[in-house]
Design a protein around this motif. Structure first.
Motif, mmCIF file in Angstrom:
data_model
loop_
_atom_site.group_PDB
_atom_site.id
_atom_site.type_symbol
_atom_site.label_atom_id
_atom_site.label_comp_id
_atom_site.label_asym_id
_atom_site.label_seq_id
_atom_site.Cartn_x
_atom_site.Cartn_y
_atom_site.Cartn_z
ATOM 1 N N PHE A 1 -38.211 20.337 -29.956
ATOM 2 C CA PHE A 1 -38.198 19.188 -29.137
ATOM 3 C C PHE A 1 -38.347 17.885 -30.061
ATOM 4 O O PHE A 1 -39.430 17.822 -30.360
ATOM 5 C CB PHE A 1 -38.958 18.785 -28.058
ATOM 6 C CG PHE A 1 -38.456 20.163 -27.009
ATOM 7 C CD1 PHE A 1 -37.315 20.043 -26.233
ATOM 8 C CD2 PHE A 1 -39.424 21.207 -27.011
ATOM 9 C CE1 PHE A 1 -37.116 20.849 -25.056
ATOM 10 C CE2 PHE A 1 -39.194 22.335 -25.895
ATOM 11 C CZ PHE A 1 -37.860 22.257 -25.002
ATOM 12 N N LEU B 1 -37.782 25.745 -19.010
ATOM 13 C CA LEU B 1 -38.290 24.397 -19.166
ATOM 14 C C LEU B 1 -39.387 23.840 -18.357
ATOM 15 O O LEU B 1 -39.828 23.005 -18.928
ATOM 16 C CB LEU B 1 -36.923 23.921 -18.778
ATOM 17 C CG LEU B 1 -35.887 23.385 -20.066
ATOM 18 C CD1 LEU B 1 -36.414 22.427 -21.075
ATOM 19 C CD2 LEU B 1 -35.401 24.708 -20.549
ATOM 20 N N SER C 1 -30.985 18.551 -26.445
ATOM 21 C CA SER C 1 -30.820 20.090 -26.690
ATOM 22 C C SER C 1 -30.212 20.422 -25.661
ATOM 23 O O SER C 1 -30.348 19.773 -24.226
ATOM 24 C CB SER C 1 -32.252 20.672 -26.621
ATOM 25 O OG SER C 1 -33.131 20.407 -25.601
ATOM 26 N N TRP D 1 -30.104 24.097 -22.936
ATOM 27 C CA TRP D 1 -30.604 25.436 -22.755
ATOM 28 C C TRP D 1 -29.748 26.165 -21.731
ATOM 29 O O TRP D 1 -29.617 25.708 -20.427
ATOM 30 C CB TRP D 1 -31.768 25.316 -22.254
ATOM 31 C CG TRP D 1 -32.971 24.698 -23.495
ATOM 32 C CD1 TRP D 1 -33.012 23.299 -23.304
ATOM 33 C CD2 TRP D 1 -33.766 25.184 -24.315
ATOM 34 N NE1 TRP D 1 -33.565 22.808 -24.569
ATOM 35 C CE2 TRP D 1 -34.517 24.109 -24.805
ATOM 36 C CE3 TRP D 1 -34.268 26.401 -24.226
ATOM 37 C CZ2 TRP D 1 -35.178 24.198 -26.019
ATOM 38 C CZ3 TRP D 1 -35.153 26.488 -25.251
ATOM 39 C CH2 TRP D 1 -35.757 25.715 -26.179
ATOM 40 N N ALA E 1 -33.416 17.093 -22.814
ATOM 41 C CA ALA E 1 -33.038 18.700 -22.515
ATOM 42 C C ALA E 1 -32.035 18.798 -21.456
ATOM 43 O O ALA E 1 -32.458 18.521 -20.248
ATOM 44 C CB ALA E 1 -34.147 19.455 -22.356
#
Length: 339
Positions: free
Chosen positions: A24, A44, A30, A32, A184
């Motif tokens: 991170f 997460l 990002s 996932w 994220a």
């Protein structure tokens, strides 16, 4: 005109700053992704706890001070909160111990630029809370769960590169307004897991790091695209059921979280769990996430359909297989996980 040469030399302090080293980074995005029931949201939530407490995550250190986390739970916010509470209790932290995490529920139309100031305002409100805590003064990680919901809220199509592009333009506006936190995104794989993320391939070009999660009892997070870290497995992990008290009927309250047990010792043991097909695994995870209240057959079928199991025949086959394996039970029209 051209700048003087001296002004464009790269200095040592241009090195990338990380919230969790190698995963991170400030200012990056990002993604996932995993199939339904693949523990992507649980993973997460585990990252959120580590970042908020400035602790290592799967052996990767947090180089700076604790930073706040804002988790935009566009679906199943109560489950996200239960997981975070379970982590707190497992760690032995009292409720009086503040953790800089805020869970924000509700839908977000991230294709609409008008949503940007709404998100920024929500994060700034969270930062007012964070600023009252020791050493934490900003939000460093924003989690959006799930990417598909961000597009669907605006009537968009995740298969459309244009619609995805509008979302990523607005996410960049959010980062610019908030001093470049890490964003994220949690997403789904398609029907063929080997082909990666569901929807347009534009996702691969718009994120800095793309991690896929796969496996049965033991999950592995694998980097499939990154700007400056190598592709390949990041780490492996397993899940565990945490019990934290009872509900008003005296039934145990449980939730599935990512385990912090050493995976090398786990992998040496043969799993005692029966092997499940993909559909069985998804339906078991949906029922497990419902907790001790369980689900009616209709509610279970509806969730299964939302998670890619299209027909009632497949629901029935998976349900009966789980029952035959002794993993679920039905009483008075409500299905629950055994144990």
């Amino acid at each position: 005109r051209l700048e003087p040469l001296e002004s464009i030399f790269l200095e040592d302090d241009c090195a990338k700053a990380h919230i969790i080293k190698g995963i991170f980074a400030w200012g990056e995005t990002s993604a996932w992704i995993a199939p339904p029931g693949g523990l992507k949201s649980a993973l997460l939530a585990s990252a959120a706890i580590s970042i908020a407490l400035n602790q290592p995550w799967f052996g990767r250190r947090a180089p700076g001070n604790p930073v706040g986390v804002v988790y935009f739970a566009l679906e199943r916010a109560d489950l996200v909160k239960r997981r975070l509470i379970a982590h707190r209790r497992k760690m032995g932290l009292p409720e009086s111990h503040p953790i800089p995490i805020v869970v924000q529920s509700g839908m977000l139309d991230m294709m609409n630029p008008a949503t940007v100031p709404m998100v920024v305002e929500a994060v700034e409100r969270a930062e007012k809370y964070f600023s009252q805590l020791p050493e934490c003064h900003c939000a460093g990680l924003l989690i959006f769960d799930t990417f598909a919901k961000m597009i669907a809220a605006g009537g968009g199509d995740e298969n459309s590169a244009k619609d995805q592009g509008r979302v990523f333009a607005n996410l960049q506006r959010i980062k610019d307004a908030l001093g470049n936190p890490h964003i994220a995104l949690i997403g789904h794989t398609g029907k063929d897991e080997a082909r990666g993320a569901r929807g347009s391939n534009a996702l691969y070009g718009d994120v800095d790091v793309l991690v896929t999660i796969g496996g049965d009892t033991i999950k592995t997070a694998t980097v499939t695209k990154a700007n400056d870290i190598p592709d390949g497995p990041l780490f492996s992990f397993a899940s565990e059921i945490i019990e934290f008290g009872t509900d008003e009927d005296g039934d145990p309250r449980t939730v599935n979280i990512v385990s912090d047990e050493d995976i090398s010792s786990q992998s040496e043991r043969k799993s005692a769990e029966p092997k499940l097909s993909t559909n069985q695994r998804v339906m078991y995870r949906l029922l497990s996430d419902a907790g001790p209240t369980g689900l009616t057959m209709e509610a279970w079928n509806d969730l299964a359909k939302e998670n890619g199991i299209a027909t009632k025949q497949r629901h029935y086959e998976a349900r009966m297989a789980l029952k035959d394996k002794g993993l679920v039970r039905e009483y008075a029209g409500v299905w629950r996980v055994n144990g």
